[in-house]
Design a protein around this motif. Sequence first.
Motif, PDB file in Angstrom:
ATOM      1  N   GLU A 146       9.334   4.358 -11.036  1.00  0.00           N
ATOM      2  CA  GLU A 146       9.180   5.606 -10.003  1.00  0.00           C
ATOM      3  C   GLU A 146       8.202   5.216  -8.631  1.00  0.00           C
ATOM      4  N   SER A 147       8.702   4.106  -8.168  1.00  0.00           N
ATOM      5  CA  SER A 147       8.111   3.520  -7.186  1.00  0.00           C
ATOM      6  C   SER A 147       7.935   4.183  -5.734  1.00  0.00           C
ATOM      7  N   CYS A 148       8.512   5.602  -5.958  1.00  0.00           N
ATOM      8  CA  CYS A 148       8.392   6.202  -4.726  1.00  0.00           C
ATOM      9  C   CYS A 148       7.437   7.517  -5.073  1.00  0.00           C
ATOM     10  N   ASN A 149       6.440   7.555  -6.105  1.00  0.00           N
ATOM     11  CA  ASN A 149       5.709   8.543  -6.369  1.00  0.00           C
ATOM     12  C   ASN A 149       4.659   8.914  -5.500  1.00  0.00           C
ATOM     13  N   GLY A 183       9.098  -6.115  -4.974  1.00  0.00           N
ATOM     14  CA  GLY A 183       8.968  -4.851  -5.583  1.00  0.00           C
ATOM     15  C   GLY A 183       7.991  -5.041  -6.869  1.00  0.00           C
ATOM     16  N   GLN A 184       8.328  -5.672  -7.635  1.00  0.00           N
ATOM     17  CA  GLN A 184       7.427  -5.875  -8.712  1.00  0.00           C
ATOM     18  C   GLN A 184       5.912  -6.617  -8.714  1.00  0.00           C
ATOM     19  N   SER A 185       6.033  -7.542  -7.592  1.00  0.00           N
ATOM     20  CA  SER A 185       4.804  -8.018  -6.992  1.00  0.00           C
ATOM     21  C   SER A 185       3.654  -7.041  -6.570  1.00  0.00           C
ATOM     22  N   LEU A 224      14.482  -1.851   4.888  1.00  0.00           N
ATOM     23  CA  LEU A 224      14.652  -0.260   4.804  1.00  0.00           C
ATOM     24  C   LEU A 224      13.970   0.478   3.678  1.00  0.00           C
ATOM     25  N   TYR A 225      13.754   0.009   2.508  1.00  0.00           N
ATOM     26  CA  TYR A 225      13.374   0.811   1.430  1.00  0.00           C
ATOM     27  C   TYR A 225      12.011  -0.064   0.792  1.00  0.00           C
ATOM     28  N   THR A 226      11.231  -0.330   1.733  1.00  0.00           N
ATOM     29  CA  THR A 226      10.014  -1.127   1.140  1.00  0.00           C
ATOM     30  C   THR A 226       9.133  -0.289   0.147  1.00  0.00           C
ATOM     31  N   ASN A 227       9.188   0.890   0.066  1.00  0.00           N
ATOM     32  CA  ASN A 227       8.611   1.498  -1.325  1.00  0.00           C
ATOM     33  C   ASN A 227       9.428   2.011  -2.039  1.00  0.00           C
ATOM     34  N   SER A 228      10.805   1.483  -2.348  1.00  0.00           N
ATOM     35  CA  SER A 228      11.593   1.626  -3.354  1.00  0.00           C
ATOM     36  C   SER A 228      12.524   0.385  -3.598  1.00  0.00           C
ATOM     37  N   LEU A 278       0.729  -1.137   0.011  1.00  0.00           N
ATOM     38  CA  LEU A 278       0.171  -0.067  -0.170  1.00  0.00           C
ATOM     39  C   LEU A 278       1.013   1.438  -0.067  1.00  0.00           C
ATOM     40  N   ARG A 279       2.032   1.115   0.347  1.00  0.00           N
ATOM     41  CA  ARG A 279       2.937   2.305   0.363  1.00  0.00           C
ATOM     42  C   ARG A 279       3.840   2.429  -0.938  1.00  0.00           C
ATOM     43  N   THR A 280       3.736   1.766  -1.937  1.00  0.00           N
ATOM     44  CA  THR A 280       4.589   1.629  -3.147  1.00  0.00           C
ATOM     45  C   THR A 280       3.798   2.450  -4.221  1.00  0.00           C
ATOM     46  N   GLY A 281       4.749   2.938  -5.157  1.00  0.00           N
ATOM     47  CA  GLY A 281       4.198   3.700  -6.207  1.00  0.00           C
ATOM     48  C   GLY A 281       3.559   3.113  -7.401  1.00  0.00           C
TER      49      GLY A 281
END
Length: 612
Positions: free
Chosen positions: A481-484, A188-190, A452-456, A83-86
Amino acid sequence: MSLINNLNSAIDQLFRKIKYPINVFEKEVTDIKISNENIKRYRFQKLKKDFFSISLKSKDDSYKYLFYILMVVLLFFLPIWSLRTGISDAEIAAQKQAEALYNYYAHHDQTITTLSEAKHHPQFVDFICCCITQWFHIDSVYHFRHLVGSLFAWFIIVLAGSFLMNLFHWRTAFFGAIFLFISPHFIGQSFGNLVDIPFAFFYLLTLYHTYILLCEFPIIKWKRLLLITLSIIAATYIHSGGYVLLHYLYLFTILIFLVRNPIKKIFTKQYVKNFLFLLTIITGVTVVVYIFNLIIPPFSHPKTGILPAYAIADSTLYQKVISFLWRGHIVSSDSLSWKFILQKMQITVPLIIIIGTIIHILFLRSVIKEVHFINELLIIVALIYPLWSLQGSSCNLGTGWSIYLMSYPLLVIYAAAGYEGILQKVDDRYTNVVIVGAIILLIIMPLRHTLLYTNSLGTYFNEISGGIRNAQGKYAIDPGESCNQRVCNWLIAHTPALIYVDTNGHYLPYVVATNGNDGCDYFLRHSTSKFQLLHADWNTLDTNLLWDYYISFIDQASETEIQQKLLPQDTILYQIKVEKQPIAHIIKRNYQIDTLIFGDSPSTSDSLIAIE
């Protein structure tokens, strides 16, 4: 004494052959039966009993509980992280195609039939998610998609662990689950990829049940055939590469038949009868798969005519062409070869998995003793064949990621089997402790990035590449752009109240420019009264364009390019950093204001600075 016994045995066999010339003592042809009876000679039955049992009778039981704990933890955290990813461009395009397919069924809109890519990438899971969001009026469409994607990732981890448990032990299953969890690009892709991740699940599920089918042979269960058929149908409904699973099914069922039956009896009636019976069963599965792809439009054209052997190459057709940074040069996505996939794996797969794959090859004999040659061959073929089938044809970026992700769980299984092979080969308590300690050390770096970087997560580069610092200027750092979402949420939370007014006394929104994708529009959709979003490239930004905030992403404008065009009145308010390297910026332009009228910008009195 042993010499005399061997001599007597040889003489006895000679007299038997003279007395019984029709070789009645040779191995007979195995009769194939369709039945639901239990087969007790392989670990699947043991897995079903052990999975829900509570026992501490062996050392391996402790790994079973570690596996359980890990699965429970991931079932809780993966959806939260998702839910936190872009949102990436690919996800936006997939959602638009799913909406077009929904409109085809709901409103008889024929737009979907004009989309060439839809003929080879039906994206059935995207379509199901679109239906649910439409029926239940879910506003957070992309958040819902991310939840579904995280669940598919969890199912893949559980399935890979079950596969390894069948092949080896709970220890190997736990290693495999850990390796998938510490794979940043896979996780991340999932979160946003409802094409490749669900396809990877059904690809692995079909191979898993094919493995069980080989273990159960010559008994063929109706349940097994049904599960294999449904898995292949689901894979073909996602994209046309699913037809390759029929290729594997034919290959390995025929191979197990040849291995289990004496070649000397190939021309006997019983041999031919059983072989034809086997072919009839597999052909029946094939016919059902093709029929299901024929009767459900618009999936029926033209992929139902695809031969399994050409399925992977066919999935490369009609994909969007983009340009991106690769090895220091801007390249077109349609100019790549199959080598791109291996090169991508070389710099993004955690080192522990690469080393495990090498160990597997070095200790191949020990592994085969445990898993049987045919099962080893099944994994190798499923890993290599997609790459081999692309030889002589181009491999665009979308296809590269598809093959990367469909092969990745198998690569992890192969690596975990390699570590299990060396542990069993050495089989020394103290040496094995050292090996496990080395595995833990290799896990630390990718695990750190994952936590540490769950949304990137897509910004991970392994030790071979030199990390993200060395990758800058050579590769696209965060193309999705996973951090948008994170930058948009920060802007919403930290922007001061509106102070513009027009000549009628109405408050005017802040002008926010960005070089990002439409994901920014989605995350700012509930704040349109406060923000007016414009899409403008930083490097070609019109000096006459009035804007108050600018959101920039690393792959659209580098840190150097941003600093070169910053004006004295510009302030970098916020940065998102990965390993101390900025991947996104929020820039504030400070205007000198005499009157607050239409076209002016707010003052700097409420500006904030927060560097992370």
